[in-house]
Scaffold this motif. Structure first.
Motif, mmCIF file in Angstrom:
data_model
loop_
_atom_site.group_PDB
_atom_site.id
_atom_site.type_symbol
_atom_site.label_atom_id
_atom_site.label_comp_id
_atom_site.label_asym_id
_atom_site.label_seq_id
_atom_site.Cartn_x
_atom_site.Cartn_y
_atom_site.Cartn_z
ATOM 1 N N ALA A 1 33.089 35.301 32.520
ATOM 2 C CA ALA A 1 33.128 36.566 32.941
ATOM 3 C C ALA A 1 34.301 37.188 33.324
ATOM 4 O O ALA A 1 34.431 38.484 32.992
ATOM 5 C CB ALA A 1 31.970 36.780 33.987
ATOM 6 N N ILE A 2 34.992 36.726 34.079
ATOM 7 C CA ILE A 2 36.446 37.119 34.414
ATOM 8 C C ILE A 2 37.325 37.316 33.261
ATOM 9 O O ILE A 2 38.003 38.629 33.032
ATOM 10 C CB ILE A 2 37.203 36.501 35.522
ATOM 11 N N VAL A 3 37.465 36.530 32.475
ATOM 12 C CA VAL A 3 38.189 36.638 31.110
ATOM 13 C C VAL A 3 37.706 37.776 30.210
ATOM 14 O O VAL A 3 38.429 38.497 29.639
ATOM 15 C CB VAL A 3 38.392 35.251 30.569
ATOM 16 N N MET A 4 36.487 37.715 30.059
ATOM 17 C CA MET A 4 35.841 38.590 29.177
ATOM 18 C C MET A 4 35.685 40.078 29.523
ATOM 19 O O MET A 4 35.834 41.056 28.762
ATOM 20 C CB MET A 4 34.422 37.984 28.488
ATOM 21 N N PHE A 5 35.524 40.313 30.738
ATOM 22 C CA PHE A 5 35.246 41.650 31.201
ATOM 23 C C PHE A 5 36.382 42.138 32.057
ATOM 24 O O PHE A 5 35.821 43.420 32.877
ATOM 25 C CB PHE A 5 33.766 41.847 31.878
ATOM 26 N N SER A 6 37.300 41.515 32.121
ATOM 27 C CA SER A 6 38.079 42.126 33.415
ATOM 28 C C SER A 6 38.671 43.434 32.961
ATOM 29 O O SER A 6 39.154 44.309 33.745
ATOM 30 C CB SER A 6 39.408 40.894 33.395
ATOM 31 N N ARG A 7 38.868 43.407 31.518
ATOM 32 C CA ARG A 7 39.614 44.552 31.265
ATOM 33 C C ARG A 7 38.637 45.760 30.962
ATOM 34 O O ARG A 7 38.935 47.109 30.551
ATOM 35 C CB ARG A 7 40.286 44.403 29.906
ATOM 36 N N SER A 8 37.233 45.829 31.018
ATOM 37 C CA SER A 8 36.483 46.703 30.820
ATOM 38 C C SER A 8 36.095 47.586 32.310
ATOM 39 O O SER A 8 36.406 46.932 33.014
ATOM 40 C CB SER A 8 35.135 46.089 30.389
ATOM 41 N N GLU A 9 35.636 48.602 32.233
ATOM 42 C CA GLU A 9 35.107 49.568 33.445
ATOM 43 C C GLU A 9 34.262 48.766 34.215
ATOM 44 O O GLU A 9 34.346 48.538 35.588
ATOM 45 C CB GLU A 9 34.533 50.818 32.883
ATOM 46 N N GLU A 10 33.024 48.025 33.747
ATOM 47 C CA GLU A 10 32.389 47.092 34.460
ATOM 48 C C GLU A 10 32.839 46.080 34.973
ATOM 49 O O GLU A 10 32.720 45.793 36.114
ATOM 50 C CB GLU A 10 30.692 46.909 33.567
ATOM 51 N N HIS B 1 33.114 44.678 38.881
ATOM 52 C CA HIS B 1 32.241 43.571 39.460
ATOM 53 C C HIS B 1 33.156 42.262 39.054
ATOM 54 O O HIS B 1 32.653 41.325 39.652
ATOM 55 C CB HIS B 1 31.141 43.590 38.645
ATOM 56 N N PHE B 2 34.229 42.324 38.421
ATOM 57 C CA PHE B 2 34.743 40.978 38.265
ATOM 58 C C PHE B 2 36.135 40.892 38.313
ATOM 59 O O PHE B 2 36.985 40.373 37.420
ATOM 60 C CB PHE B 2 34.482 40.467 36.552
ATOM 61 N N GLN B 3 36.707 41.338 39.363
ATOM 62 C CA GLN B 3 38.017 41.418 39.662
ATOM 63 C C GLN B 3 38.699 40.343 40.186
ATOM 64 O O GLN B 3 39.863 40.003 39.716
ATOM 65 C CB GLN B 3 38.369 42.661 40.787
ATOM 66 N N ASP B 4 38.055 39.482 40.953
ATOM 67 C CA ASP B 4 38.189 38.124 41.313
ATOM 68 C C ASP B 4 37.085 37.103 41.481
ATOM 69 O O ASP B 4 35.936 37.572 41.205
ATOM 70 C CB ASP B 4 39.079 38.195 42.736
ATOM 71 N N TRP B 5 37.375 35.830 41.916
ATOM 72 C CA TRP B 5 36.395 34.900 41.919
ATOM 73 C C TRP B 5 35.310 35.218 42.887
ATOM 74 O O TRP B 5 34.152 35.087 42.583
ATOM 75 C CB TRP B 5 37.136 33.492 42.094
ATOM 76 N N PRO B 6 35.443 35.593 44.121
ATOM 77 C CA PRO B 6 34.470 35.576 44.915
ATOM 78 C C PRO B 6 33.433 36.874 44.523
ATOM 79 O O PRO B 6 32.273 36.982 44.675
ATOM 80 C CB PRO B 6 35.107 36.183 46.261
ATOM 81 N N GLU B 7 33.993 38.015 44.112
ATOM 82 C CA GLU B 7 33.443 39.275 43.779
ATOM 83 C C GLU B 7 32.457 39.065 42.492
ATOM 84 O O GLU B 7 31.454 39.361 42.154
ATOM 85 C CB GLU B 7 34.182 40.280 43.369
ATOM 86 N N ALA B 8 33.207 37.999 41.466
ATOM 87 C CA ALA B 8 32.579 37.608 40.089
ATOM 88 C C ALA B 8 31.491 36.563 40.559
ATOM 89 O O ALA B 8 30.369 36.907 39.880
ATOM 90 C CB ALA B 8 33.604 37.052 39.474
ATOM 91 N N LEU B 9 31.575 35.837 41.343
ATOM 92 C CA LEU B 9 30.600 34.745 41.742
ATOM 93 C C LEU B 9 29.382 35.736 42.495
ATOM 94 O O LEU B 9 28.215 35.167 42.013
ATOM 95 C CB LEU B 9 31.110 33.794 42.574
#
Length: 237
Positions: free
Chosen positions: A208-217, A221-229
């Protein structure tokens, strides 16, 4: 327990028949914890402890239910603070809840001592027994100190006695201990499945971090590991 022939003189009987009833009851349940000899004093203490079984159950649940009626720790530390629960339960003053907790812990200590005296050489101490004695002692000291200093032994938001309470309840409840032991043994049998589950969750967090890190969402929600988890686990709820 010595068993005499019925033709033996009455004065030589080591114990009366009513005193044998607890032993017969335990034998009927399939108990295999016995000793070679036992005094009548031990049997009297054993009967007395068994007669307190219903009282012990009430004390255990009253002890656990204190968390519903006692003042939260942060209110105890902040005298000017106040809060209202949505369920509108009555709240006990601190001195009342602390006094009830002291009585419950003292009762547990009495039951532990009666158990040791009644079983004698047959007393088999497990890790649960040692743990509950240590925790009850720590909680009792904390409550006694809190009678003069409301924060107890350990400074901070949480009281030591309240942190020990759930573990004490488990340790003094035989069937709850048995259930926890069975769950622990079950977890040891399928730890590989739990490990695979953890690896799968971590993989999808990385994906999720790799796929959605450049999108607005993704930036939200997926800036770092704790937030993504947190987003992955709590998202469905």
């Amino acid at each position: 327990v010595a068993v005499w022939h019925r033709t033996a003189p009455q004065s030589h009987l080591p114990m009366e028949l009513p005193q044998l009833q607890p032993v017969q009851s335990e034998a009927a349940k399939g108990s295999d914890q016995w000793v070679r000899s036992c005094s009548s004093h031990q049997l009297r203490i054993y009967r007395f402890r068994k007669q307190l079984s219903n009282v012990t159950v009430l004390v255990k649940f009253a002890y656990l239910s204190l968390s519903l009626f006692e003042e939260p720790c942060w209110i105890v530390r902040c005298k000017t603070c106040d809060s209202k629960y949505s369920w509108q339960l009555p709240r006990l003053p601190f001195w009342a809840s602390n006094g009830i907790e002291i009585l419950c812990l003292a009762y547990f200590g009495l039951i532990f001592r009666l158990r040791e005296l009644s079983l004698g050489d047959g007393n088999q101490r497990s890790r649960w027994h040692t743990l509950r004695e240590v925790l009850v002692s720590l909680a009792l000291v904390d409550c006694l100190v809190a009678s003069f200093n409301t924060i107890g032994v350990v400074p901070g938001i949480f009281r030591l006695c309240r942190l020990c309470r759930p573990v004490i309840f488990i340790a003094v409840s035989k069937f709850v201990r048995m259930t926890v032991n069975r769950l622990w043994r079950s977890c040891l049998r399928f730890w590989e499945i739990l490990a695979a589950l953890v690896v799968a969750v971590l993989f999808f967090v990385w994906f999720a971090i790799v796929m959605f890190s450049r999108s607005e969402e993704g930036r939200e929600h997926f800036q770092d590991w704790p937030e993504a988890l947190a987003s992955l686990l709590l998202g469905p709820f």
